[in-house]
Design an enzyme around this catalytic site. Structure first.
Site, PDB file in Angstrom:
ATOM      1  N   ASP A  38      17.462  34.412  -5.672  1.00 23.90           N
ATOM      2  CA  ASP A  38      16.726  34.051  -6.873  1.00 23.90           C
ATOM      3  C   ASP A  38      16.831  35.116  -7.957  1.00 23.90           C
ATOM      4  O   ASP A  38      16.423  36.258  -7.752  1.00 23.90           O
ATOM      5  CB  ASP A  38      15.255  33.882  -6.444  1.00 23.90           C
ATOM      6  CG  ASP A  38      14.393  33.401  -7.573  1.00 23.90           C
ATOM      7  OD1 ASP A  38      14.864  32.562  -8.353  1.00 23.90           O
ATOM      8  OD2 ASP A  38      13.256  33.876  -7.673  1.00 23.90           O
ATOM      9  N   ARG A  59      14.110  46.072 -20.239  1.00 21.37           N
ATOM     10  CA  ARG A  59      13.731  44.661 -20.277  1.00 21.37           C
ATOM     11  C   ARG A  59      12.295  44.463 -20.731  1.00 21.37           C
ATOM     12  O   ARG A  59      11.437  45.303 -20.516  1.00 21.37           O
ATOM     13  CB  ARG A  59      13.956  44.005 -18.921  1.00 21.37           C
ATOM     14  CG  ARG A  59      13.084  44.550 -17.828  1.00 21.37           C
ATOM     15  CD  ARG A  59      13.401  43.862 -16.537  1.00 21.37           C
ATOM     16  NE  ARG A  59      13.131  42.434 -16.607  1.00 21.37           N
ATOM     17  CZ  ARG A  59      13.315  41.603 -15.593  1.00 21.37           C
ATOM     18  NH1 ARG A  59      13.806  42.047 -14.469  1.00 21.37           N
ATOM     19  NH2 ARG A  59      13.027  40.335 -15.705  1.00 21.37           N
ATOM     20  N   CYS A 117       5.665  31.546 -17.428  1.00 23.17           N
ATOM     21  CA  CYS A 117       6.946  32.073 -17.910  1.00 23.17           C
ATOM     22  C   CYS A 117       6.905  32.177 -19.434  1.00 23.17           C
ATOM     23  O   CYS A 117       6.366  31.289 -20.092  1.00 23.17           O
ATOM     24  CB  CYS A 117       8.012  31.072 -17.475  1.00 23.17           C
ATOM     25  SG  CYS A 117       9.558  31.256 -18.321  1.00 23.17           S
ATOM     26  N   THR A 127       9.885  33.161 -21.121  1.00 23.54           N
ATOM     27  CA  THR A 127      11.293  33.324 -21.508  1.00 23.54           C
ATOM     28  C   THR A 127      11.622  32.598 -22.817  1.00 23.54           C
ATOM     29  O   THR A 127      12.308  33.140 -23.685  1.00 23.54           O
ATOM     30  CB  THR A 127      12.208  32.809 -20.370  1.00 23.54           C
ATOM     31  OG1 THR A 127      11.993  33.630 -19.232  1.00 23.54           O
ATOM     32  CG2 THR A 127      13.667  32.845 -20.752  1.00 23.54           C
ATOM     33  N   LYS A 135       9.523  38.063  -2.512  1.00 22.76           N
ATOM     34  CA  LYS A 135      10.508  39.070  -2.084  1.00 22.76           C
ATOM     35  C   LYS A 135       9.895  40.391  -1.637  1.00 22.76           C
ATOM     36  O   LYS A 135      10.623  41.280  -1.215  1.00 22.76           O
ATOM     37  CB  LYS A 135      11.434  39.407  -3.264  1.00 22.76           C
ATOM     38  CG  LYS A 135      12.278  38.267  -3.745  1.00 22.76           C
ATOM     39  CD  LYS A 135      13.026  38.693  -5.026  1.00 22.76           C
ATOM     40  CE  LYS A 135      13.563  37.508  -5.779  1.00 22.76           C
ATOM     41  NZ  LYS A 135      13.940  37.813  -7.166  1.00 22.76           N
ATOM     42  N   SER A 186       0.840  -1.194   0.000  1.00 28.06           N
ATOM     43  CA  SER A 186       0.000   0.000   0.000  1.00 28.06           C
ATOM     44  C   SER A 186       0.876   1.245   0.000  1.00 28.06           C
ATOM     45  O   SER A 186       2.006   1.237   0.499  1.00 28.06           O
ATOM     46  CB  SER A 186      -0.872  -0.005   1.254  1.00 28.06           C
ATOM     47  OG  SER A 186      -1.212   1.300   1.614  1.00 28.06           O
ATOM     48  N   CYS A 202       5.873   6.027  -5.940  1.00 28.04           N
ATOM     49  CA  CYS A 202       6.889   5.212  -5.260  1.00 28.04           C
ATOM     50  C   CYS A 202       6.436   3.751  -5.204  1.00 28.04           C
ATOM     51  O   CYS A 202       7.224   2.825  -5.411  1.00 28.04           O
ATOM     52  CB  CYS A 202       7.141   5.735  -3.845  1.00 28.04           C
ATOM     53  SG  CYS A 202       7.986   7.321  -3.815  1.00 28.04           S
ATOM     54  N   ALA A 219      16.428  35.481 -12.505  1.00 25.99           N
ATOM     55  CA  ALA A 219      15.930  34.757 -13.675  1.00 25.99           C
ATOM     56  C   ALA A 219      17.077  34.053 -14.393  1.00 25.99           C
ATOM     57  O   ALA A 219      16.943  32.938 -14.876  1.00 25.99           O
ATOM     58  CB  ALA A 219      15.222  35.730 -14.611  1.00 25.99           C
ATOM     59  N   SER A 237       8.017  38.264 -13.325  1.00 23.97           N
ATOM     60  CA  SER A 237       8.528  39.331 -14.185  1.00 23.97           C
ATOM     61  C   SER A 237       7.496  39.676 -15.260  1.00 23.97           C
ATOM     62  O   SER A 237       7.842  40.195 -16.311  1.00 23.97           O
ATOM     63  CB  SER A 237       9.895  38.979 -14.768  1.00 23.97           C
ATOM     64  OG  SER A 237       9.831  37.788 -15.483  1.00 23.97           O
ATOM     65  N   SER A 282       8.851  42.140 -20.603  1.00 22.76           N
ATOM     66  CA  SER A 282       8.201  41.273 -19.634  1.00 22.76           C
ATOM     67  C   SER A 282       8.414  39.814 -20.061  1.00 22.76           C
ATOM     68  O   SER A 282       8.213  39.464 -21.215  1.00 22.76           O
ATOM     69  CB  SER A 282       6.718  41.639 -19.606  1.00 22.76           C
ATOM     70  OG  SER A 282       5.947  40.499 -19.457  1.00 22.76           O
TER      71      SER A 282
END
Ligand code: 5GP
Length: 347
Positions: free
Chosen positions: A128, A286, A185, A187, A79, A25, A316, A130, A270, A288
């Site tokens: 942290d 920059r 994101c 990016t 932050k 189980s 598992c 990017a 961002s 977004s």
């Protein structure tokens, strides 16, 4: 110019092959881990899943609920909490279930210095940015290590082994892995830069473990099975943004549409939404690299976590891993898609 011909994979390109098992189980499975961090020397014991330091996810309310659950889940606080609120939170709740997040700006460092001066015990921070590939970032991590020798430092984000090694050797206990896979994101679309997340985790975990460092797989998990795949790939921690968004603990507004459907606004840190809220608009230099979406309202995060952790336990069981630690040793991935489908990541 050079082209790497090796196939690189995302979570959706693989499945975990089931294996013969003696487990009856999922209740028999222990999904907590014990680590001693390389540099801080501190111990971690608990379920190594972290709420991302994003608005609506890395909140104090989230951390409080995790503390109440008593299984070692942690939240990286976003932050943007003012110093006074942070001091009050640590005073009332201690530091066990939180990572103090910091960027590399002077303002962030001044806030951290003021926090440290207060004498409150801070045991783990998340540095942290990017793009973790810049020399000033590595220098910053080294400076933080010198300044706080016994504080656990998680730093990122990067996606390749050589940069993981550089950060571990510069003082990071945990390196955060992921460029471009996040649910909000953009990016990969805005810059063309990124790395399929499953391969990034496999390669980065290998590099970190060789130096007794750890990795945190950050971004791209959209279902519990992705979390199992990240741990199967060798991640020591997994960080979740989108999957933990839309809950009561997100400190956001629940809106209802004309059909009675409830939703919550969730955005990248961002995105223009975040920059308007926290920095008074998108800086000129920059673009977004995050978007704003509506996610369904999901109620209490405890119910979602029960599903997530249940899925992990079940994974598992399917491969016969009695503990989460055994999962990666018992994981064989089978490929299920062509790589071309994955280049642009989430939409
Ligand atoms: P998710 O679990 O939602 O797929 O990914 C969460 C991660 O996405 C965060 O921990 C962070 O690394 C990343 N992220 C958050 N906001 C942004 C953003 O605005 N732009 C980019 N490029 N990544 C983001």
């Amino acid at each position: 110019m050079r082209i790497e011909e090796d196939v690189k994979l995302d979570f959706k390109d693989v499945l975990i092959r089931p294996k013969r098992s003696t487990l009856a189980s999922r209740k028999e499975v222990d999904i907590s881990r014990n680590y001693q961090f390389k540099w801080s020397g501190r111990d971690f014991s608990g379920v190594p899943v972290i709420a991302a330091n994003m608005d609506g996810v890395g909140t104090m309310e989230m951390a409080k609920v995790f503390a109440g659950m008593g299984n070692g889940l942690t939240a990286a606080l976003h932050k943007h909490y003012p110093l006074e609120e942070l001091l009050k939170f640590y005073e009332e709740n201690g530091n066990e279930n939180v990572w103090y997040s910091i960027g590399v700006s002077d303002k962030d460092e001044e806030k951290l210095d003021a926090f440290l001066k207060s004498g409150k015990d801070i045991d783990k921070i998340c540095v942290d940015v990017a793009n973790g590939y810049s020399q000033p970032f590595t220098d910053f991590v080294r400076r933080m290590r010198d300044k706080m020798p016994d504080v656990t430092i998680m730093a990122g984000n990067v996606v390749t082994g050589e940069m993981v090694e550089e950060l571990v050797l510069s003082g990071a206990d945990v390196v955060k892995v992921g460029i471009g896979p996040g649910s909000v994101c953009t990016t990969r679309k805005m810059t063309g830069v990124g790395y399929p997340q499953l391969s990034a985790v496999i390669e980065c975990a290998d590099a970190a473990h060789g130096l007794k460092g750890l990795v945190c797989a950050d971004g791209g998990c959209s279902v519990p099975g992705d979390i199992a795949k990240a741990f199967g790939a060798g991640a020591d921690f997994v960080m979740l943004g989108g999957m933990l968004s839309g809950h009561d603990q997100g400190e956001g507004h629940v809106e209802e549409d004309e059909h009675g459907n409830k939703h919550v606004t969730f955005y990248g840190m961002s995105s223009s939404t975040a920059m308007d809220k926290h920095a008074g608009g998108v800086a000129e230099y920059r673009a977004s690299e995050g978007k704003t979406v509506q996610v369904p309202y999901k109620g209490d995060v405890k119910d979602t976590l029960q599903d997530i952790l249940g899925g992990l336990r079940s994974a598992c069981t399917y491969v016969g891993a009695v503990t989460l630690k055994e999962l990666s040793k018992r994981t064989t991935f089978v490929r299920v898609t062509q790589q071309l489908n994955t280049i642009f990541g989430n939409d």
